[in-house]
Motif scaffolding. Sequence first.
Motif, mmCIF file in Angstrom:
data_model
loop_
_atom_site.group_PDB
_atom_site.id
_atom_site.type_symbol
_atom_site.label_atom_id
_atom_site.label_comp_id
_atom_site.label_asym_id
_atom_site.label_seq_id
_atom_site.Cartn_x
_atom_site.Cartn_y
_atom_site.Cartn_z
ATOM 1 N N LEU A 1 20.757 -41.299 22.907
ATOM 2 C CA LEU A 1 20.377 -40.107 22.155
ATOM 3 C C LEU A 1 20.202 -40.386 20.669
ATOM 4 C CD1 LEU A 1 19.799 -37.087 21.990
ATOM 5 C CD2 LEU A 1 22.263 -36.710 21.772
ATOM 6 N N HIS B 1 18.219 -30.870 25.494
ATOM 7 C CA HIS B 1 18.758 -31.070 24.144
ATOM 8 C C HIS B 1 17.694 -30.794 23.080
ATOM 9 C CE1 HIS B 1 21.419 -32.772 21.101
ATOM 10 N NE2 HIS B 1 20.349 -33.370 20.612
ATOM 11 N N GLU C 1 18.277 -33.991 30.650
ATOM 12 C CA GLU C 1 19.239 -33.606 29.612
ATOM 13 C C GLU C 1 18.629 -33.725 28.222
ATOM 14 O OE1 GLU C 1 23.392 -34.845 31.876
ATOM 15 O OE2 GLU C 1 22.301 -36.354 30.716
#
Length: 66
Positions: A46, A17, A13
């Motif tokens: 993140l 991103h 992911e």
Amino acid sequence: MGTDTVKHLTRSELAEHLDCTRPYITKLINAGRVVFAYEARRLIDLAATLKRIEETADLARSRRTC
């Protein structure tokens, strides 16, 4: 009153991103530029990772090679 939510991503992911490959994420991890949410090293924080990548950016090599 807002709630601060921390977004956690998997390596795949994070690659999506950042619009780069998983091997590039592995390079970031090996360089200590990825912040894991837990000691299990499965989920990535993140916001903290983006901050660390920005703080450790080599300005002489500003072109990203994903």
